[in-house]
Design a protein around this motif. Structure first.
Motif, short mmCIF file in Angstrom:
data_model
loop_
_atom_site.label_atom_id
_atom_site.label_comp_id
_atom_site.label_asym_id
_atom_site.label_seq_id
_atom_site.Cartn_x
_atom_site.Cartn_y
_atom_site.Cartn_z
N ALA A 276 -28.31 -13.45 -9.91
CA ALA A 276 -28.32 -12.99 -8.51
C ALA A 276 -27.00 -13.28 -7.82
N VAL A 277 -26.38 -14.43 -8.10
CA VAL A 277 -25.09 -14.75 -7.50
C VAL A 277 -24.02 -13.75 -7.97
N ARG A 278 -24.06 -13.42 -9.25
CA ARG A 278 -23.11 -12.41 -9.76
C ARG A 278 -23.28 -11.09 -9.01
N GLU A 279 -24.54 -10.65 -8.90
CA GLU A 279 -24.81 -9.34 -8.28
C GLU A 279 -24.48 -9.36 -6.79
N THR A 280 -24.76 -10.46 -6.13
CA THR A 280 -24.58 -10.54 -4.68
C THR A 280 -23.11 -10.69 -4.29
N THR A 281 -22.37 -11.47 -5.07
CA THR A 281 -20.98 -11.77 -4.72
C THR A 281 -19.96 -10.93 -5.47
N GLY A 282 -20.38 -10.35 -6.59
CA GLY A 282 -19.44 -9.62 -7.42
C GLY A 282 -18.50 -10.51 -8.20
N ARG A 283 -18.80 -11.81 -8.22
CA ARG A 283 -17.93 -12.76 -8.93
C ARG A 283 -18.49 -13.03 -10.32
N PRO A 284 -17.60 -13.24 -11.29
CA PRO A 284 -18.04 -13.44 -12.68
C PRO A 284 -18.45 -14.89 -12.97
N VAL A 285 -19.44 -15.41 -12.24
CA VAL A 285 -19.87 -16.79 -12.49
C VAL A 285 -20.53 -16.86 -13.87
N ALA A 286 -20.16 -17.88 -14.63
CA ALA A 286 -20.61 -17.97 -16.02
C ALA A 286 -21.91 -18.75 -16.18
N ASP A 287 -22.15 -19.71 -15.29
CA ASP A 287 -23.31 -20.57 -15.48
C ASP A 287 -23.75 -21.16 -14.13
N ALA A 288 -24.80 -21.99 -14.20
CA ALA A 288 -25.35 -22.56 -12.97
C ALA A 288 -24.35 -23.45 -12.25
N ALA A 295 -21.44 -21.70 -4.10
CA ALA A 295 -22.28 -21.89 -2.91
C ALA A 295 -21.81 -23.08 -2.09
N HIS A 296 -21.41 -24.15 -2.77
CA HIS A 296 -20.93 -25.34 -2.05
C HIS A 296 -19.59 -25.07 -1.35
N ARG A 297 -18.85 -24.08 -1.84
CA ARG A 297 -17.61 -23.71 -1.15
C ARG A 297 -17.88 -22.84 0.07
N GLY A 298 -19.13 -22.49 0.28
CA GLY A 298 -19.50 -21.76 1.49
C GLY A 298 -19.64 -20.27 1.33
N ASP A 299 -19.62 -19.74 0.10
CA ASP A 299 -19.77 -18.29 -0.07
C ASP A 299 -21.13 -17.86 0.47
N PRO A 300 -21.15 -16.94 1.45
CA PRO A 300 -22.43 -16.58 2.10
C PRO A 300 -23.41 -15.93 1.14
N GLY A 301 -22.92 -15.09 0.22
CA GLY A 301 -23.81 -14.44 -0.74
C GLY A 301 -24.49 -15.45 -1.65
N ALA A 302 -23.70 -16.39 -2.16
CA ALA A 302 -24.26 -17.40 -3.05
C ALA A 302 -25.26 -18.28 -2.30
N ARG A 303 -24.94 -18.63 -1.06
CA ARG A 303 -25.85 -19.47 -0.29
C ARG A 303 -27.16 -18.74 0.01
N GLN A 304 -27.06 -17.43 0.19
CA GLN A 304 -28.26 -16.63 0.42
C GLN A 304 -29.17 -16.66 -0.80
#
Length: 394
Positions: A276-288, A295-304
């Motif tokens: 969901a974080v990948r889809e919401t933010t468009g960032r290539p996060v590899a793992d949890a 999310a801890h850096r404040g990205d609104p999509g990840a926090r959502q």
């Protein structure tokens, strides 16, 4: 090569003796009158149960000569001698195996971690055997025998049969794991679902001591739930009681590997969050870990995404509270690393969804490392040693 370990039978020949010992194990030291009160047994039954346990060295009586009363039997406290026996617990994850050596009071004396090179049963059995033999060598230094081995695995596990019916992370089906590990190690083996094993440890030695009804909800690679009802860990008629990960909280939500949509696990488990974080933010996060960092850096999509996960978890906990009315729900698991991101949503969703007095349930967060999950496996071995392998069939 090591010789086959020698084990002995526990000298609790009646259910009352096992009950008394378990009571002292969880609540001791206790006087005989305390034991009788807690166990609901007569003084004579307690005396009969305690005597062989003291003679065999499993219970120790503290005699205070100065405090001895002039009349009647002295009210000496009795405790378990934790060093009287040792046990091994093994937790198998999709990535590593964790093994611990514990004493009879389930205190960890040594721990080992081994990365899982392959998930096929043969490779995993070889790794388990390697860790067990290392811990048996550690046990030699204590001069006490290892009396049992517990193995905890995620998924559908039949404890009574010792079989793993299905473990999604390991991709195992219908594996007679207890029999295979017994053949490999020479120890009596108890195999159980990992969340139920953790629940046994919490019931006997942790945040569930003294509670008749409570639940353990685990958040991480999956969403699990262990249930204690009227003092017994419940597995249900088919062994899958507590599968709150597959409670549907959003029928239009993302697909779950079970075939449904919007399950708690499809929203709040680590793999679902990463997707969901990948889809919401468009960032290539590899793992949890990367999703959490974003999310801890404040990205609104990840926090959502984490907020939605918290809402799903809160609804799931409320479902448990509504159905069973437990005194406490203990939240644990590796997913608690993100607790600050979804704690408010868990509380709010629980408050909205819990019916009436179910909302009074104490919701406790208890971060536990994987060593504690392996300790849970050891607790099941202790349980089987004391009361026989059929205990916990639920």
């Amino acid at each position: 090569m090591r010789s086959t370990p020698r084990t002995e039978a526990f000298p609790a020949h009646t259910p009352a003796a096992a009950q008394i010992f378990t009571t002292v194990l969880s609540h001791g030291p206790l006087t005989r009158s305390d034991m009788a009160g807690r166990a609901g047994l007569s003084a004579a039954a307690v005396t009969k149960a305690v005597r062989p346990l003291i003679e065999a060295g499993y219970l120790v009586e503290h005699v205070d000569d100065e405090a001895r009363p002039s009349l009647g039997r002295p009210a000496n406290p009795v405790r378990v001698d934790g060093g009287r026996a040792l046990f091994i617990g093994v937790k198998v994850t999709g990535d590593e195996i964790i093994a611990v050596l514990t004493d009879l009071c389930c205190r960890i004396r040594a721990a080992r971690h081994l990365p899982l090179a392959a998930r096929d049963p043969k490779a995993v059995l070889a790794s388990i055997a390697s860790l067990v033999h290392e811990l048996l060598a550690e046990a030699d230094g204590f001069g006490v025998q290892v009396q049992g081995l517990g193995v905890a695995v995620s998924g559908d596990v039949d404890r009574a049969a010792g079989d793993v019916r299905f473990s999604p992370f390991l991709e195992w089906r219908d594996l007679p794991l207890a029999e295979l590990v017994e053949m490999t190690t020479g120890l009596p083996v108890t195999v159980d679902n990992d969340v139920r094993a953790l629940t046994v440890a919490e019931q006997w030695f942790g945040a569930g001591v003294g509670l008749s009804d409570f639940a353990v909800v685990t958040v991480g690679a999956g969403i699990g739930c262990g249930l204690v009802v009227h003092g017994k860990v419940v597995s249900g008629a088919h062994g899958v009681a507590g599968e709150i990960g597959h409670v549907v909280v959003d029928p239009t939500g993302p697909p779950c590997h079970c075939g449904n949509r919007g399950c708690v696990e499809a929203i709040a488990a680590d793999p679902a969050i990463v997707t969901a974080v990948r889809e919401t933010t468009g960032r290539p996060v590899a793992d949890a870990a990367q999703a959490l960092e974003l999310a801890h850096r404040g990205d609104p999509g990840a926090r959502q995404v984490y907020a939605r996960a918290g809402d799903a978890i809160g609804r799931a906990i409320a479902t448990v509270a509504n159905l069973l009315g437990p005194e406490r729900v203990i939240i644990s698991g590796e997913g608690l690393a993100a607790y600050d991101l979804f704690a408010e949503q868990i509380r709010d969703a629980f408050a909205v969804s819990a019916f009436g007095t179910a909302a009074r349930c104490d919701v406790l967060t208890r971060p536990l490392p994987f060593d504690e999950w392996a300790r849970g496996a050891a607790a099941t071995a202790i349980q089987s040693f004391i009361s026989g392998p059929n205990l916990g069939k639920g």
